[in-house]
Enzyme design. Structure first.
Site, PDB file in Angstrom:
ATOM      1  N   CYS A   1       0.492  -1.310   0.007  1.00 51.21           N
ATOM      2  CA  CYS A   1      -0.311   0.326   0.285  1.00 51.21           C
ATOM      3  C   CYS A   1       1.041   1.076   0.441  1.00 51.21           C
ATOM      4  O   CYS A   1       2.160   1.114   0.013  1.00 51.21           O
ATOM      5  CB  CYS A   1      -1.028  -0.224   0.816  1.00 51.21           C
ATOM      6  SG  CYS A   1       0.218   0.133   2.569  1.00 51.21           S
TER       7      CYS A   1
ATOM      8  N   CYS B   1       3.631   1.658   2.744  1.00 56.88           N
ATOM      9  CA  CYS B   1       4.389   1.093   2.588  1.00 56.88           C
ATOM     10  C   CYS B   1       5.411   1.541   2.357  1.00 56.88           C
ATOM     11  O   CYS B   1       7.174   2.065   1.691  1.00 56.88           O
ATOM     12  CB  CYS B   1       4.214  -0.775   2.214  1.00 56.88           C
ATOM     13  SG  CYS B   1       3.465  -1.804   3.342  1.00 56.88           S
TER      14      CYS B   1
ATOM     15  N   ASP C   1      -1.395 -23.584  -5.447  1.00 58.49           N
ATOM     16  CA  ASP C   1      -0.396 -23.990  -4.480  1.00 58.49           C
ATOM     17  C   ASP C   1      -0.889 -23.587  -3.284  1.00 58.49           C
ATOM     18  O   ASP C   1      -1.901 -23.541  -2.542  1.00 58.49           O
ATOM     19  CB  ASP C   1       0.458 -22.635  -4.991  1.00 58.49           C
ATOM     20  CG  ASP C   1       1.645 -22.590  -4.174  1.00 58.49           C
ATOM     21  OD1 ASP C   1       1.997 -24.416  -4.162  1.00 58.49           O
ATOM     22  OD2 ASP C   1       2.042 -21.497  -3.705  1.00 58.49           O
TER      23      ASP C   1
ATOM     24  N   ASP D   1       1.978 -18.625  -6.044  1.00 56.54           N
ATOM     25  CA  ASP D   1       2.290 -17.104  -5.592  1.00 56.54           C
ATOM     26  C   ASP D   1       3.913 -17.347  -6.012  1.00 56.54           C
ATOM     27  O   ASP D   1       4.387 -16.237  -5.005  1.00 56.54           O
ATOM     28  CB  ASP D   1       1.831 -17.077  -4.350  1.00 56.54           C
ATOM     29  CG  ASP D   1       2.614 -17.350  -2.925  1.00 56.54           C
ATOM     30  OD1 ASP D   1       2.814 -18.178  -3.345  1.00 56.54           O
ATOM     31  OD2 ASP D   1       2.732 -16.784  -2.285  1.00 56.54           O
TER      32      ASP D   1
ATOM     33  N   ASP E   1       5.675 -21.494  -8.546  1.00 57.37           N
ATOM     34  CA  ASP E   1       4.529 -21.561  -8.828  1.00 57.37           C
ATOM     35  C   ASP E   1       4.696 -20.763 -10.996  1.00 57.37           C
ATOM     36  O   ASP E   1       4.267 -21.300 -11.840  1.00 57.37           O
ATOM     37  CB  ASP E   1       4.312 -21.110  -8.494  1.00 57.37           C
ATOM     38  CG  ASP E   1       3.342 -20.953  -7.140  1.00 57.37           C
ATOM     39  OD1 ASP E   1       4.057 -23.441  -6.928  1.00 57.37           O
ATOM     40  OD2 ASP E   1       3.644 -20.907  -5.777  1.00 57.37           O
TER      41      ASP E   1
END
Length: 726
Positions: A42, A45, A445, A625, A629
């Protein structure tokens, strides 16, 4: 566990649990330092990271891109990224090295801006020519009419030359390789309308169709811009993986350390990896004990104990003690590079997907040409008048111009994308919704996807306050994920750390100290004197008393149970494939009632399983994620990644889940099915329109201007139908 202290910052988002940061080698002078920041969410951050970096005396400028989750830093000579990583760690943010030379330049929005400018030019010119046409329609004749026609020509020709460039360019590219696409009839319609109008104006005729050519261009550009807005200019996920490869390494020859480029390493070389550093090669540990963070490659959140003989892979992070590695694979042969190759192959396979609009174009474009050509020949043979034949051919081309077809897909995908964005999902790829509507199998996952990827203490109440105070004093001295979780749980419960003396960490084992003269330990089962069970634990002992276990579980993401249930209710098969250990994967599968699951899957195993499902005729949605993956995300028919995923995973996916809640995934599948239904409805609307309008044009009952207005009406109808999705 690691001795590095990284207290959380109040500026960090809730749930921003830091994984161990990695050391970054020096960069060339005056070069930009690039860092990946996977845990930012956000504006708070962004502000915290930029403020912290810019406060460093040697940083000239630091900018954070939330979409890319990346910081680009301009620094003075001599400053290395290794000096900045601890700054971010103290703020509570995870950071990963990116090699600026391997990163593709961030694409600007040049294409979108150009389309918007062309659309504005076509719209402005169209309005002005329409105003001039009103005078002609109102009865202006002779010299006045000719003057207005010539003024219209002066406005139209340069406007078309600029605004219609995308259509001319695409049509030429198609014709140069002897094929047809939807832009070919568009260009023919525009050229015929202009040629007919110029001919009529030169001969002082009553009718000119400059306004029709401009209106046609405007609506087609509107469709093209809508299509552009529905997709992101995606960077290659393979390039993002390559950017994570370490550019430099510390080679050891006869006990002497020498920093060299990774490209200079050879099989058999000894490589020193200090605490916090990323493995530059595949190999085996020959000296040292530590713990490894393998989360980027396997998805496992808990560190793995490293000792001589353990095989390591490029991309893994050394957490505590220094390790000496003997290289067994370097450069293009490392596991990280092989993963990038898997992703590149999967991406190229997905690019072969044909959208509904493209499939329609294969039949539509040649049909339009044939019909217009037959109309011209028939009317010329019937009337012997070239002007009449050209006017009717132009009207046929304009009235059958694929504007409604061009809008059928982007209008719907734009409406659907807007609806899903409000629910917290960002559609990146133009054909993602069409592919999502066909999904019958969903593969999840585990770590970071169905779970939040952070361990959660479950048995705090089993300990006395005295033991909790001692354990907290030890846990605070470590940034091991389990210690961080224990510290957070203790502080939330109001526990104050005890006065423990001589606190120190034994790399790979745990933390120890003295409390009232008694040795106290917090760490691995064997080190504390306990037997390790299946569940994730940290063992604690005071003096000669029996060890006690702190038990942890990986917390579910919000909406995990709901989305699995909703997908199963919708008739879709749900699978769980994880690189994590068998025990945690089995427990999660049982908790979510997922019957088919697979543990300890390597990245190539995941990609192979997705490919096998595809060969079996299944349409697969992959939700993941991690770097492990990425190949599977690219290999699936359609893929979704959380916004908290690393760069490469988010780039490889078609849809990004912006929030923490997984529930919108089930709604996205439902919206995709409805969107595909609307697209097919739009094709039917366009077909009915053509069945009515084309005979009128062929019969000579529609001028090019009337044809342009009818084409516009069909486009508006298609757009209104698309808006029903909202």
């Amino acid at each position: 566990m690691t001795a590095q202290m990284r207290p959380p910052s109040a500026a960090a988002c809730p749930g921003c649990l830091v994984a161990p940061a990695e050391a970054v080698r020096e960069v060339p002078k005056d070069a930009r330092i690039a860092l990946s920041l996977p845990t930012i969410h956000c504006q708070a951050c962004i502000s915290a990271v930029e403020r912290g970096l810019n406060a460093h005396p040697d940083v000239k400028d630091a900018r954070v891109n939330l979409t890319l989750k990346r910081a680009m830093i301009e620094a003075d000579d001599g400053l290395s990224a290794a000096d900045l990583i601890p700054v971010l760690a103290k703020l509570g943010y995870e950071a990963h090295e990116l090699d600026p030379g391997a990163l593709s330049a961030t694409q600007s929005d040049k294409e979108g801006r150009e389309l918007l400018i062309r659309l504005a030019v076509a719209g402005f010119a169209s309005m002005n020519v329409m105003l001039l046409s009103v005078s002609v329609w109102s009865g202006a004749s002779d010299a006045t009419r000719d003057m207005f026609h010539w003024i219209s020509a002066i406005i139209t020709l340069p406007a078309i030359a600029y605004a219609a460039q995308p259509f001319f360019r695409n049509a030429w590219e198609a014709l140069s390789v002897r094929r047809l696409n939807m832009d070919v009839p568009i260009v023919l319609a525009i050229v015929l309308a202009l040629a007919t109008s110029l001919w009529e104006t030169t001969l002082s005729g009553e009718h000119a169709y400059f306004d029709a050519a401009l209106a046609l261009t405007f609506f087609l550009l509107a469709g093209r811009y809508l299509d552009y807005r529905t997709r992101a200019i995606a960077r290659s996920a393979a390039q993002e993986l390559a950017a994570l490869e370490v550019p430099r390494a510390m080679r050891v020859i006869d006990g002497v350390e020498q920093e060299v480029a990774v490209s200079e390493l050879a099989i058999g070389d000894l490589v020193l990896v200090r605490p916090g550093g990323r493995m530059p090669v595949d190999g085996a540990v020959v000296d040292g004990c530590s713990e490894l963070d393998r989360s980027l490659l396997t998805g496992e959140t808990l560190p793995v104990f490293a000792e001589p003989g353990l095989a390591v892979s490029a991309g893994e992070v050394n957490l505590t003690g220094p390790l000496t590695i003997r290289a067994s694979a370097v450069g293009e042969d490392t596991s990280l590079h092989r993963m990038a190759d898997l992703v590149a192959i999967a991406e190229s396979g997905r690019s072969r997907y044909t959208s509904l609009a493209d499939a329609a174009a294969k039949l539509y474009a040649p049909g339009v040409h044939i019909l217009a050509g037959l109309s011209f020949i028939g009317w010329y043979l019937w009337s012997g008048d070239m002007r009449v034949a050209l006017n009717i051919a132009a009207a046929v081309l304009i009235i059958t111009c694929p504007c409604a077809l061009g809008l059928a897909v982007p209008a719907v995908t734009t409406a659907a994308s807007g609806r899903l964005f409000k629910k917290g999902m960002l559609i990146k790829h133009a054909t993602a919704l069409e592919r999502l509507a066909q999904v019958d199998t969903v593969v999840f996952d585990k770590t970071g996807t169905l779970t939040v990827g952070t361990p959660e203490l479950t048995n705090l109440g089993d300990f006395s306050r005295r033991d909790l105070e001692i354990a907290l004093a030890l846990a605070i001295a470590s940034a091991h994920p389990l210690s961080v979780s224990l510290t957070r749980a203790g502080q939330e419960a109001g526990i104050k750390p005890a006065d423990v003396q001589d606190v120190s960490e034994v790399p790979g084992y745990g933390v120890q100290g003295l409390w009232h003269g008694q040795p106290v330990r917090l760490g691995r089962a064997g080190w504390v004197g306990a037997d390790q069970g299946e569940q994730t634990t940290v063992w604690f002992s005071v003096g000669a008393s029996a060890p006690q276990a702190f038990l942890f579980t990986d917390a579910l993401r919000p909406g995990a149970e709901e989305v699995v249930r909703a997908l199963r209710d919708a008739g879709k098969d749900v699978l769980l494939i994880s690189g994590d250990a068998t025990g945690p994967v089995r427990r999660l599968a049982e908790r979510l009632h997922i019957e088919t699951w697979e543990a300890e899957a390597l990245p190539e195993d995941k990609a192979a399983r997705i490919s096998a499902l595809g060969k079996a005729g299944r349409k697969v949605l992959m939700v993941g994620d991690g770097l492990n993956d990425t190949a599977a995300l690219a290999a699936a028919d359609v893929s979704i990644s959380p916004a908290s995923a690393l760069d490469a995973a988010r780039v490889a996916s078609d849809i990004v889940l912006l929030g923490q809640d997984l529930a919108p995934i089930a709604e996205a599948c439902d919206v995709a099915e409805k969107a595909t239904k609307r697209i097919r409805e739009n094709f039917r609307i366009a077909t009915v329109y053509n069945l009515i309008a084309v005979p009128l044009a062929v019969a000579g009952l529609a001028t090019p201007l009337i044809a342009a207005l009818a084409m516009s009406a069909s486009s508006i109808t298609v757009s209104l139908n698309a808006l029903r999705l909202r």
